[in-house]
Design an enzyme around this catalytic site. Structure first.
Site, PDB file in Angstrom:
ATOM      1  N   LYS A 125      11.084 -40.209  21.033  1.00 37.45           N
ATOM      2  CA  LYS A 125      10.210 -40.194  19.855  1.00 37.45           C
ATOM      3  C   LYS A 125       9.141 -41.274  19.925  1.00 37.45           C
ATOM      4  O   LYS A 125       8.023 -41.074  19.476  1.00 37.45           O
ATOM      5  CB  LYS A 125      11.035 -40.389  18.570  1.00 37.45           C
ATOM      6  CG  LYS A 125      11.745 -39.138  18.102  1.00 37.45           C
ATOM      7  CD  LYS A 125      12.081 -39.265  16.622  1.00 37.45           C
ATOM      8  CE  LYS A 125      12.807 -38.053  16.087  1.00 37.45           C
ATOM      9  NZ  LYS A 125      13.162 -38.210  14.672  1.00 37.45           N
ATOM     10  N   LYS A 208      14.257 -28.036  24.573  1.00 33.87           N
ATOM     11  CA  LYS A 208      14.907 -27.715  23.300  1.00 33.87           C
ATOM     12  C   LYS A 208      13.918 -27.042  22.352  1.00 33.87           C
ATOM     13  O   LYS A 208      12.750 -27.416  22.308  1.00 33.87           O
ATOM     14  CB  LYS A 208      15.402 -29.036  22.687  1.00 33.87           C
ATOM     15  CG  LYS A 208      16.360 -28.886  21.527  1.00 33.87           C
ATOM     16  CD  LYS A 208      16.708 -30.241  20.923  1.00 33.87           C
ATOM     17  CE  LYS A 208      15.599 -30.731  20.015  1.00 33.87           C
ATOM     18  NZ  LYS A 208      16.011 -31.739  19.024  1.00 33.87           N
ATOM     19  N   LYS A 211      10.713 -28.341  16.188  1.00 33.63           N
ATOM     20  CA  LYS A 211       9.590 -28.198  15.268  1.00 33.63           C
ATOM     21  C   LYS A 211       8.370 -28.960  15.774  1.00 33.63           C
ATOM     22  O   LYS A 211       7.263 -28.707  15.325  1.00 33.63           O
ATOM     23  CB  LYS A 211       9.979 -28.676  13.871  1.00 33.63           C
ATOM     24  CG  LYS A 211      10.426 -30.117  13.783  1.00 33.63           C
ATOM     25  CD  LYS A 211      10.976 -30.418  12.391  1.00 33.63           C
ATOM     26  CE  LYS A 211      11.924 -31.601  12.430  1.00 33.63           C
ATOM     27  NZ  LYS A 211      12.871 -31.614  11.337  1.00 33.63           N
TER      28      LYS A 211
HETATM   29  P1  AMP Z   1      16.534 -32.466  12.964  1.00 33.83           P
HETATM   30  O1  AMP Z   1      15.621 -31.372  12.596  1.00 33.83           O
HETATM   31  O2  AMP Z   1      16.152 -33.154  14.239  1.00 33.83           O
HETATM   32  O3  AMP Z   1      16.827 -33.405  11.811  1.00 33.83           O
HETATM   33  O4  AMP Z   1      17.924 -31.775  13.327  1.00 33.83           O
HETATM   34  C1  AMP Z   1      18.822 -31.363  12.359  1.00 33.83           C
HETATM   35  C2  AMP Z   1      20.061 -30.743  12.970  1.00 33.83           C
HETATM   36  O5  AMP Z   1      19.702 -29.554  13.681  1.00 33.83           O
HETATM   37  C3  AMP Z   1      20.781 -31.645  13.977  1.00 33.83           C
HETATM   38  O6  AMP Z   1      22.178 -31.443  13.850  1.00 33.83           O
HETATM   39  C4  AMP Z   1      20.281 -31.134  15.290  1.00 33.83           C
HETATM   40  O7  AMP Z   1      21.193 -31.394  16.336  1.00 33.83           O
HETATM   41  C5  AMP Z   1      20.166 -29.632  15.016  1.00 33.83           C
HETATM   42  N1  AMP Z   1      19.166 -29.013  15.897  1.00 33.83           N
HETATM   43  C6  AMP Z   1      17.826 -29.224  15.908  1.00 33.83           C
HETATM   44  N2  AMP Z   1      17.230 -28.497  16.883  1.00 33.83           N
HETATM   45  C7  AMP Z   1      18.232 -27.820  17.518  1.00 33.83           C
HETATM   46  C8  AMP Z   1      18.272 -26.901  18.624  1.00 33.83           C
HETATM   47  N3  AMP Z   1      17.167 -26.528  19.270  1.00 33.83           N
HETATM   48  N4  AMP Z   1      19.474 -26.409  18.996  1.00 33.83           N
HETATM   49  C9  AMP Z   1      20.610 -26.760  18.332  1.00 33.83           C
HETATM   50  N5  AMP Z   1      20.643 -27.616  17.301  1.00 33.83           N
HETATM   51  C10 AMP Z   1      19.469 -28.152  16.890  1.00 33.83           C
END
Ligand code: AMP
Ligand code: TRP
Length: 349
Positions: A125, A208, A211
């Site tokens: 990040k 991955k 967003k």
């Molecule tokens: P974040 O949007 O980074 O706050 O992620 C929120 C949750 O979604 C966390 O548990 C992440 O590990 C999960 N997550 C985000 N992107 C992915 C992805 N591409 N595959 C699986 N889990 C995800």
């Protein structure tokens, strides 16, 4: 990192689930399959479940204040529309319960610089300009540990990318317990797994789904309508071969593997089960099946999110109620923590 105390028994702690997502806008299919769908499954197993919108984590990078409020409500709507029931799960936003920030500070004094420097998410990040990253972004995992441990939670469902942060949470709990000679914080168990623990980009099976990817074609957004979902899967990168009938046949085929995993996770199947049905099919036949399954699952969620967002007073009521319930659990744990550390704090009335 030390794993000295990680073998300690957790038997004195009641099973309790905690997880959180940042309200930084742009929810994806990765968030749904990797996180929220599993939150719902755990809720429905009748375990005590606490799910948070981690707005204090979101501001470790710049957030427009008006947008942030809207994104927090949108995330609450996503939780509820996906099947989280405010009668069964505690749903609230992190900043509404000040115990998170308070315990976060104490953990800033427990965690070591060297541990933080090894966090790959910080490196990703902060990028090349780490000197200009906020101190909050560097300390992010200590606040995450506080989120979980303020409730003495024992199980944490997350996507694969959060594994390192959960290991750090265990290290912080172990060091706290060791330094103060107590058995106060539990050694949490990560709940990671299933076919969608890591949903990959639709344009590049080695990245991955995120967003923050500049290409909107790389992801399915929870706000996408049926036509965009269909169009994105139709254009998703694949290879020229037919689908194999066994999992081994997906090795070195990252894009094919990802689409099969998404299909499996959407239908609560294993990859093996899916391949025994679709093995031998070409992508031209499989992709429409995937679109149908995705639209069937996601459209009702998107529709319900939109409906909930039309009257945010109901969402705000759920969040206030959730914050009250969360505080009732966290406040006594914090009071005891202050006492263990030697901070004088009169009992609150
Ligand atoms: P974040 O949007 O980074 O706050 O992620 C929120 C949750 O979604 C966390 O548990 C992440 O590990 C999960 N997550 C985000 N992107 C992915 C992805 N591409 N595959 C699986 N889990 C995800
Ligand atoms: N760091 C997590 C993410 O980016 C979000 C998060 C914050 C979290 N606090 C948490 C997840 C506590 C689980 C438990 O996805």
């Amino acid at each position: 990192m030390s794993d000295a105390v990680q073998t300690q028994s957790n038997s004195k702690f009641k099973k309790r689930v905690f997880s959180g997502i940042q309200p930084s806008g742009g929810l994806t299919l990765g968030n749904y399959l990797g996180a929220v769908k599993r939150f719902v499954q755990l809720q429905n197993e009748e375990i005590e479940t606490i799910y948070c919108m981690v707005d204090l984590h979101a501001i470790t990078v710049w957030q427009d204040p008006e947008q942030l409020k809207n994104n927090t409500r949108q995330l609450a709507a996503f939780y509820i529309a996906s099947g989280l029931n405010p009668e069964k799960s505690i749903l609230f936003n992190q900043s509404a319960v000040s115990e998170h920030a308070e315990l976060g500070w104490i953990f800033n004094c427990v965690a070591r610089m060297g541990w933080m420097k090894r966090m790959t998410q910080f490196k990703d990040k902060a990028g090349k300009n780490a000197e200009n990253a906020s101190l909050g972004l560097f300390g992010y995992p200590a606040l995450m540990a506080a989120d979980i441990l303020a409730y003495h939670a024992t199980h944490v469902p997350v996507g694969d990318d959060q594994k390192q942060h959960l290991e750090l949470t265990r290290d912080i709990a172990a060091k706290f317990n060791h330094d103060f000679g107590v058995d106060f914080f539990p050694m949490i168990d990560p709940v990671i797994g299933g076919p969608a623990a890591r949903v990959m980009s639709l344009r590049d099976g080695s990245k991955k789904m995120s967003k923050s990817d500049p290409s909107d074609q790389s992801r399915i957004n929870m706000s996408d309508d049926a036509d965009s979902i269909a169009q994105k899967f139709r254009k998703a990168k694949t290879d020229p071969d037919a689908l194999p009938s066994e999992e081994l046949g997906l090795e070195n085929r990252p894009e094919a593997k990802n689409l099969v995993a998404i299909y499996a996770a959407l239908g609560d199947q294993s990859v093996e089960q899916v391949l025994s049905d679709v093995g031998g099919k070409q992508f031209s036949e499989f992709k429409p099946m995937l679109v149908e399954r995705a639209v069937e699952t996601l459209s009702p969620i998107t529709g319900e999110m939109n409906r909930l967002m039309q009257d945010v007073s109901e969402i705000d009521r759920v969040l206030k109620d959730g914050a009250d319930k969360a505080r009732a659990i966290a406040a006594p744990i914090l009071q005891r923590t202050y006492d263990i550390v030697g901070l004088l704090r009169p009992e609150r009335s």
